[in-house]
Structures are given as C-alpha cells and as structure tokens.
Design an enzyme around this catalytic site. Structure first.
Site, PDB file in Angstrom:
ATOM      1  N   TYR A  35      -3.856   9.402 -27.497  1.00 29.78           N
ATOM      2  CA  TYR A  35      -4.033   9.064 -26.085  1.00 29.78           C
ATOM      3  C   TYR A  35      -4.409   7.599 -25.879  1.00 29.78           C
ATOM      4  O   TYR A  35      -4.693   7.187 -24.756  1.00 29.78           O
ATOM      5  CB  TYR A  35      -5.099   9.960 -25.464  1.00 29.78           C
ATOM      6  CG  TYR A  35      -4.634  11.378 -25.197  1.00 29.78           C
ATOM      7  CD1 TYR A  35      -3.455  11.874 -25.744  1.00 29.78           C
ATOM      8  CD2 TYR A  35      -5.377  12.231 -24.405  1.00 29.78           C
ATOM      9  CE1 TYR A  35      -3.042  13.161 -25.513  1.00 29.78           C
ATOM     10  CE2 TYR A  35      -4.971  13.535 -24.156  1.00 29.78           C
ATOM     11  CZ  TYR A  35      -3.804  13.991 -24.714  1.00 29.78           C
ATOM     12  OH  TYR A  35      -3.398  15.277 -24.480  1.00 29.78           O
ATOM     13  N   LYS A  65      -6.287  17.996 -38.783  1.00 31.56           N
ATOM     14  CA  LYS A  65      -5.005  18.142 -39.482  1.00 31.56           C
ATOM     15  C   LYS A  65      -4.937  17.101 -40.592  1.00 31.56           C
ATOM     16  O   LYS A  65      -3.923  16.421 -40.806  1.00 31.56           O
ATOM     17  CB  LYS A  65      -3.846  17.975 -38.485  1.00 31.56           C
ATOM     18  CG  LYS A  65      -2.517  18.526 -38.991  1.00 31.56           C
ATOM     19  CD  LYS A  65      -2.492  20.044 -39.127  1.00 31.56           C
ATOM     20  CE  LYS A  65      -1.104  20.511 -39.597  1.00 31.56           C
ATOM     21  NZ  LYS A  65      -1.089  21.959 -39.881  1.00 31.56           N
ATOM     22  N   ASP A  99      -4.360  24.557 -36.806  1.00 29.53           N
ATOM     23  CA  ASP A  99      -3.510  25.726 -36.547  1.00 29.53           C
ATOM     24  C   ASP A  99      -4.229  27.013 -36.942  1.00 29.53           C
ATOM     25  O   ASP A  99      -4.174  28.024 -36.220  1.00 29.53           O
ATOM     26  CB  ASP A  99      -2.145  25.607 -37.235  1.00 29.53           C
ATOM     27  CG  ASP A  99      -2.206  24.973 -38.613  1.00 29.53           C
ATOM     28  OD1 ASP A  99      -3.090  24.144 -38.849  1.00 29.53           O
ATOM     29  OD2 ASP A  99      -1.355  25.304 -39.448  1.00 29.53           O
ATOM     30  N   ASP A 115      -8.104  18.158 -25.992  1.00 30.63           N
ATOM     31  CA  ASP A 115      -7.438  18.429 -24.723  1.00 30.63           C
ATOM     32  C   ASP A 115      -6.803  19.819 -24.742  1.00 30.63           C
ATOM     33  O   ASP A 115      -6.945  20.613 -23.796  1.00 30.63           O
ATOM     34  CB  ASP A 115      -6.378  17.354 -24.485  1.00 30.63           C
ATOM     35  CG  ASP A 115      -5.826  17.373 -23.071  1.00 30.63           C
ATOM     36  OD1 ASP A 115      -6.388  18.080 -22.209  1.00 30.63           O
ATOM     37  OD2 ASP A 115      -4.829  16.678 -22.824  1.00 30.63           O
TER      38      ASP A 115
END
Length: 337
Positions: A126, A173, A207, A231
């Site tokens: 972002y 991740k 995940d 988010d």
C-alpha cells in the site's frame, strides 16, 4: 471530570446520521466535550474544497489530537486519493486496531470470538509505488523497513500487555517473501524476546491462518500483520461476528488518533433514518478508553450489550434482525445507560 475537544468528521451518506447518534449517546453518558466539526469525503467537495481531505481538517486533528470519523466517500475515477490513505500518511497513523468480538444477541456461526487485529498502516504494497517496466508489464513495490516493523511490533506487544491479552500471532508469507515478511518476523521476534517474553508468541503462514480463523477463531487472540494482510484479515474477522456494522476501528499514531466506523457510507439508505449507528458508537467507546474515560466507556459498552441481549426488534435496526430506525435504536441504547 476532564473536558475534551474532539474533532468530528461526519462524513458522507449515512455518516451524519450515525455520528449524530454517537454524539447523543456520549453526551448522555456524561462525556464532557466540545466538538470541532470538519468536512471530509464527497461532502468536502460539495462545500467547495478542492480535496476530499481539506488541509483545515488535517490541521484540526493535528491540533486536538483525537478525531471521531463517520464513513466517507471518495469519488472514483476523479484522481482523488482516498481520505483514509491521506489521513494515515499525513498524520502518520501507523497502527490500525480492529477489535472483533462476539456480541450478545447477534447470532453467528461462532460464539466466544474475542480477537484484536493490529495492522501496520504505512508500508507494504500500500506504499503505492508502482511502475510500468515495459508496455504491458507493471510492478508494485512492497516496502518494509526495520523502523516501521519494530514500531508496530512494540505497539502490538504493549497493547496486549496493557489489556492482559495472552498471545500474539503474526500472520506472514515469509516462506515466499523472505526479505520483506522475513524482516517483519525478525522485528516481532526481537521485540518479544527483549521486552515482552511473558506474552505467548506464535507465527503462522497467512493462508493457514485464514483456514484456522474460519475453523475456530476462539483459539486466536491478538493478530499482528503487515498492511495488505491486515486489510483483508480484519474484514474477514468482522464477518465472523456479524459484519462491519458491529465492529469498531481506529488508526493510531504518536501524535494523533482517529476512531472510525469501518463500514461504507451506504448512500442508498442515506437520509432514510434506518442506518445502524452501533459501529461508530463502538468506535467512540474505543476513543473514550484512549482518552482515559474508562468509566463512561464501560457504561456505554454495557448499555449496548444489554440492548442487543434483550433482542427487542422494536429497538434494533434491520441488519440486527429488528424493525427500528436509527432514532429508535439510539433511544433504546440511551434508556440502558
């Protein structure tokens, strides 16, 4: 009793209705306040400003340090950067905090959910750094700095410590993004080991974390993550307890804090008197706690918990299974104070 000056951004659509409800509840509960009302969003353009976030609005928040914000609309396709992004950047609101808990009377798949999502608000994808390398090929740069990663980790652990939370879990991740997410993990581990070893600390690939959230969210506590992940996960968690209409939100910096309803401006029902003001009232309770007005905060929280538990459809808005409008809900909550 302390007297406060709070900046109020009524916003767009249903924003003026739900923020007016929150003001009534706060003042009836005994909060001593002067409101500085400033524009933001499409309404700012309608008032003749050339930006959805006028500089006077930003300066008011800088001056008074605390703001309560209704939902705003950023016109699409007209070159305006979103109000929320501008607020975070201009006021350096680096921590987005979203408590998510099961509410009495709001039936969902899970009971006993009590999560807090803490999101780094200034970096990651972002950051908005994008380039077209050659025609038809673009890149987006994911930014991570040790300073920002350490800052959000310290905030999260301090938040957990102050509120007697037991565990922090970092969603990441780093198995793929070894440098950026790896740095985020390294900073969180360092802060945990050096300053907050008494708090349980775990890490999970995002995940797998999403799967665990929808299997049994009661096994998680405070979730810490970078910007994009936060988010997505904060809205996912809101869905576990009934949606964006029943969760508060805040954006915290060193010198300012903005508390906001995180749902949209719902222009389709604006002016009809049917909007649910609960989310902005819950955000106002977060604001009260931030200001140290914990007695009033607890009073209002207990009141809306009792209102929801009572389950009287004549006092609950349609999204909560009732038939009431904004006014009836507000009066019903005030009766519980």
């Amino acid at each position: 009793m302390a007297h406060h000056t709070i900046v109020l951004l009524p916003g767009d659509g249903i924003g003026p209705e739900v923020t007016a409800s929150a003001r009534r509840v706060l003042e009836t509960a005994g909060f001593s306040v002067d409101w500085v009302i400033v524009p933001a969003g499409a309404s700012a353009l309608e008032q003749g400003f050339d930006n959805v976030l006028p500089e006077a609005t930003v300066e008011a928040i800088r001056s008074h340090k605390v703001a309560l914000k209704g939902p705003v609309t950023t016109p699409v396709g007209k070159g305006f950067k979103s109000v929320n992004v501008q607020l975070r950047q201009k006021l350096n609101l680096y921590a987005a905090v979203r408590p998510v808990r099961s509410l009495p009377g709001v039936k969902t798949r899970f009971d006993g959910v009590d999560l807090v999502i803490i999101r780094e608000n200034t970096e990651g994808l972002y950051s908005g750094i994008e380039n077209e390398i050659v025609p038809g090929v673009v890149t987006s740069l994911k930014v991570a700095s040790r300073a920002a990663c350490t800052r959000i980790a310290k905030y999260a652990f301090a938040y957990a410590s102050q509120r007697q939370r037991k565990k922090i879990t970092v969603f990441h991740k780093a198995n793929i993004m070894k440098l950026s997410d790896g740095l985020f993990l390294d900073c969180a581990r360092t802060v945990h080991q050096a300053e907050f070893p008494q708090i349980e600390y775990t890490e999970i690939i995002i995940d797998a974390g999403c799967m665990k959230l929808v299997q049994d969210p009661t096994k998680l506590d405070v979730l810490l993550m970078e910007n994009l992940y936060g988010d997505l996960i904060s809205d996912l968690c809101a869905g576990l307890v009934g949606g964006l209409g029943v969760v508060p939100g805040s954006n915290i910096g060193e010198d300012a804090a903005v508390f906001e309803a995180v749902h949209g401006s719902a222009p389709d029902i604006a002016g009809k008197g049917v909007a649910n003001p609960l989310a902005v009232i819950m955000s106002a309770v977060m604001m009260l706690n931030h200001l140290g007005e914990t007695v009033i905060a607890t009073k209002i929280k207990s009141a809306y918990d009792r209102l929801l538990a009572e389950g009287n459809p004549a006092k609950l808005t349609r999204d909560l299974g009732g038939t009431a409008g904004t006014e009836q809900f507000t009066r019903g909550l005030i009766e519980m104070l």
